[in-house]
Design a protein around this motif. Structure first.
Motif, PDB file in Angstrom:
ATOM      1  N   GLN A  19       0.860  -1.199   0.042  1.00  0.00           N
ATOM      2  CA  GLN A  19      -0.080   0.156   0.041  1.00  0.00           C
ATOM      3  C   GLN A  19       0.929   1.174   0.020  1.00  0.00           C
ATOM      4  N   HIS A  20       0.382   2.198  -0.632  1.00  0.00           N
ATOM      5  CA  HIS A  20       0.962   3.522  -0.569  1.00  0.00           C
ATOM      6  C   HIS A  20       0.272   4.761   0.303  1.00  0.00           C
ATOM      7  N   MET A  21      -0.630   4.164   0.699  1.00  0.00           N
ATOM      8  CA  MET A  21      -1.614   5.231   1.606  1.00  0.00           C
ATOM      9  C   MET A  21      -2.336   4.581   2.858  1.00  0.00           C
ATOM     10  N   PHE A  22      -2.566   5.157   3.845  1.00  0.00           N
ATOM     11  CA  PHE A  22      -3.330   4.591   4.982  1.00  0.00           C
ATOM     12  C   PHE A  22      -4.200   5.626   5.553  1.00  0.00           C
ATOM     13  N   PRO A  37      -5.691  11.164   5.786  1.00  0.00           N
ATOM     14  CA  PRO A  37      -4.810  10.333   4.967  1.00  0.00           C
ATOM     15  C   PRO A  37      -3.506  10.449   5.271  1.00  0.00           C
ATOM     16  N   ARG A  38      -2.712   9.317   4.992  1.00  0.00           N
ATOM     17  CA  ARG A  38      -1.285   9.426   5.209  1.00  0.00           C
ATOM     18  C   ARG A  38      -0.504   8.711   4.273  1.00  0.00           C
ATOM     19  N   SER A  39       0.572   8.871   3.965  1.00  0.00           N
ATOM     20  CA  SER A  39       1.327   8.174   3.215  1.00  0.00           C
ATOM     21  C   SER A  39       2.155   6.840   3.913  1.00  0.00           C
ATOM     22  N   THR A  40       2.357   5.684   3.295  1.00  0.00           N
ATOM     23  CA  THR A  40       3.084   4.668   4.258  1.00  0.00           C
ATOM     24  C   THR A  40       4.654   4.712   4.251  1.00  0.00           C
ATOM     25  N   ASP A  41       4.924   5.797   3.612  1.00  0.00           N
ATOM     26  CA  ASP A  41       6.488   5.982   3.524  1.00  0.00           C
ATOM     27  C   ASP A  41       7.060   6.195   5.092  1.00  0.00           C
ATOM     28  N   MET A  42       6.209   6.607   5.977  1.00  0.00           N
ATOM     29  CA  MET A  42       6.685   6.869   7.300  1.00  0.00           C
ATOM     30  C   MET A  42       6.052   5.718   8.274  1.00  0.00           C
ATOM     31  N   PHE A  43       5.459   4.411   7.669  1.00  0.00           N
ATOM     32  CA  PHE A  43       4.677   3.786   8.258  1.00  0.00           C
ATOM     33  C   PHE A  43       5.540   2.603   8.798  1.00  0.00           C
ATOM     34  N   ARG A  44       5.495   1.848  10.023  1.00  0.00           N
ATOM     35  CA  ARG A  44       6.471   0.791  10.117  1.00  0.00           C
ATOM     36  C   ARG A  44       5.426  -0.169  10.908  1.00  0.00           C
ATOM     37  N   TYR A  53       3.820   5.146  13.273  1.00  0.00           N
ATOM     38  CA  TYR A  53       4.054   5.998  11.906  1.00  0.00           C
ATOM     39  C   TYR A  53       4.657   7.412  12.650  1.00  0.00           C
ATOM     40  N   LEU A  54       5.840   7.904  11.834  1.00  0.00           N
ATOM     41  CA  LEU A  54       6.533   9.066  12.079  1.00  0.00           C
ATOM     42  C   LEU A  54       5.297  10.194  11.406  1.00  0.00           C
ATOM     43  N   ASP A  55       4.944  11.126  12.159  1.00  0.00           N
ATOM     44  CA  ASP A  55       3.637  11.858  11.848  1.00  0.00           C
ATOM     45  C   ASP A  55       4.444  13.241  11.521  1.00  0.00           C
ATOM     46  N   ARG A  56       4.081  13.773  10.394  1.00  0.00           N
ATOM     47  CA  ARG A  56       4.614  15.166   9.780  1.00  0.00           C
ATOM     48  C   ARG A  56       3.510  16.077  10.176  1.00  0.00           C
ATOM     49  N   THR A  57       3.960  17.267  10.330  1.00  0.00           N
ATOM     50  CA  THR A  57       3.139  18.623  10.534  1.00  0.00           C
ATOM     51  C   THR A  57       2.027  18.642   9.641  1.00  0.00           C
ATOM     52  N   GLY A  58       0.916  18.900  10.171  1.00  0.00           N
ATOM     53  CA  GLY A  58      -0.341  19.244   9.591  1.00  0.00           C
ATOM     54  C   GLY A  58      -1.008  20.321  10.063  1.00  0.00           C
ATOM     55  N   ASP A 113      17.771   7.104  11.394  1.00  0.00           N
ATOM     56  CA  ASP A 113      18.210   8.258  12.309  1.00  0.00           C
ATOM     57  C   ASP A 113      18.098   9.804  11.599  1.00  0.00           C
ATOM     58  N   ARG A 114      17.296   9.541  10.548  1.00  0.00           N
ATOM     59  CA  ARG A 114      16.950  10.730   9.770  1.00  0.00           C
ATOM     60  C   ARG A 114      15.339  10.993   9.879  1.00  0.00           C
ATOM     61  N   ALA A 115      14.890  12.136  10.155  1.00  0.00           N
ATOM     62  CA  ALA A 115      13.551  12.756   9.996  1.00  0.00           C
ATOM     63  C   ALA A 115      13.393  13.653   9.102  1.00  0.00           C
ATOM     64  N   PRO A 116      12.262  13.616   8.356  1.00  0.00           N
ATOM     65  CA  PRO A 116      12.231  14.947   7.257  1.00  0.00           C
ATOM     66  C   PRO A 116      11.924  15.895   8.303  1.00  0.00           C
ATOM     67  N   LEU A 117      12.300  17.389   7.327  1.00  0.00           N
ATOM     68  CA  LEU A 117      11.850  18.448   8.297  1.00  0.00           C
ATOM     69  C   LEU A 117      10.288  18.316   8.189  1.00  0.00           C
ATOM     70  N   GLY A 118       9.858  18.917   9.435  1.00  0.00           N
ATOM     71  CA  GLY A 118       8.240  18.825   9.828  1.00  0.00           C
ATOM     72  C   GLY A 118       7.723  17.571  10.608  1.00  0.00           C
ATOM     73  N   ALA A 119       8.825  16.666  10.729  1.00  0.00           N
ATOM     74  CA  ALA A 119       8.374  15.486  11.497  1.00  0.00           C
ATOM     75  C   ALA A 119       8.055  16.138  13.223  1.00  0.00           C
ATOM     76  N   ARG A 120       6.858  15.953  13.499  1.00  0.00           N
ATOM     77  CA  ARG A 120       6.539  16.507  14.790  1.00  0.00           C
ATOM     78  C   ARG A 120       6.322  15.483  15.898  1.00  0.00           C
ATOM     79  N   GLN A 121       6.075  14.090  15.530  1.00  0.00           N
ATOM     80  CA  GLN A 121       6.026  13.191  16.848  1.00  0.00           C
ATOM     81  C   GLN A 121       5.770  11.967  15.991  1.00  0.00           C
ATOM     82  N   MET A 122       5.760  10.841  16.855  1.00  0.00           N
ATOM     83  CA  MET A 122       5.298   9.588  16.287  1.00  0.00           C
ATOM     84  C   MET A 122       4.183   9.151  16.867  1.00  0.00           C
ATOM     85  N   VAL A 123       3.442   8.382  16.112  1.00  0.00           N
ATOM     86  CA  VAL A 123       2.108   7.675  16.579  1.00  0.00           C
ATOM     87  C   VAL A 123       2.398   6.046  16.726  1.00  0.00           C
TER      88      VAL A 123
END
Length: 190
Positions: A19-22, A37-44, A53-58, A113-123
């Motif tokens: 999947q590409h989205m959840f 909606p979220r991209s699965t690129d940050m889902f584990r 998932y690593l949650d980006r700023t919204g 060890d890399r977070a995209p700019l705008g990573a605000r938290q993990m869920v």
């Protein structure tokens, strides 16, 4: 026909990987229900009963507010290509704060060890029910690529601009529930 499972089985792991989205769905006891909606690129997948998932700023932080208020969280995947299927993970969520040791450990172990700019938290979601259903009503789409706007927006804001945005937009939900975004992370337990 819906089928229920107590944990992810091997075919569920494969389905998620394709999947590409959840979507996340959350709510407090009162107020509005949120679906995002979220991209699965940050889902584990962490195990057969835990994902994150690593949650980006919204524009809001509804999921964090609802988790703080109630804890319930549902994650849904739906196949928009290939065989039809919908899968929901039902459980209890928790937010992992940016300033916590757990955030740093997971960033290192799961995201190089890399977070995209705008990573605000993990869920994080611990779930006790996996439910699949037919997905016959989900239209077919073709995946093209990730949208570049999120990264461009975060770069334009910069670190200070993101901090100001979080202060203005991410501290309370649209119903006024606190998100806990600027609360200090709990110290590790011994």
């Amino acid at each position: 026909m819906a089928k229920q499972f107590t944990h992810l089985e091997p075919h569920h792991h494969r389905f998620i990987a394709e999947q590409h989205m959840f979507f996340t769905a959350s709510a407090a006891a009162t107020g509005r229900v949120n679906i995002s909606p979220r991209s699965t690129d940050m889902f584990r997948i962490l195990g057969d009963n835990a994902v994150m998932y690593l949650d980006r700023t919204g524009s809001g932080n509804e999921t964090a507010a609802h988790i703080k208020a109630d804890g319930r969280l549902t994650i849904m995947f739906c196949a928009v290509s290939g065989p039809p299927l919908i899968m929901r993970l039902y459980g209890q969520g928790r937010v992992i704060r940016r300033d916590s040791d757990e955030f740093a450990d997971r960033l290192r172990d799961l995201f190089d060890d890399r977070a995209p700019l705008g990573a605000r938290q993990m869920v994080h979601l611990d779930f006790d029910l996996v439910q699949t259903s037919c997905g016959y009503g989900v239209p077919l789409f073709e995946y093209t690529e990730e949208r570049p706007q999120m990264d461009a927006w975060a770069r334009a804001k910069g670190v200070d601009g993101l901090e100001a945005y979080w202060q203005e937009k991410n501290q309370v939900s649209i119903d006024g529930f606190p998100t806990g975004f600027f609360e200090q992370a709990a110290p590790p337990t011994a």
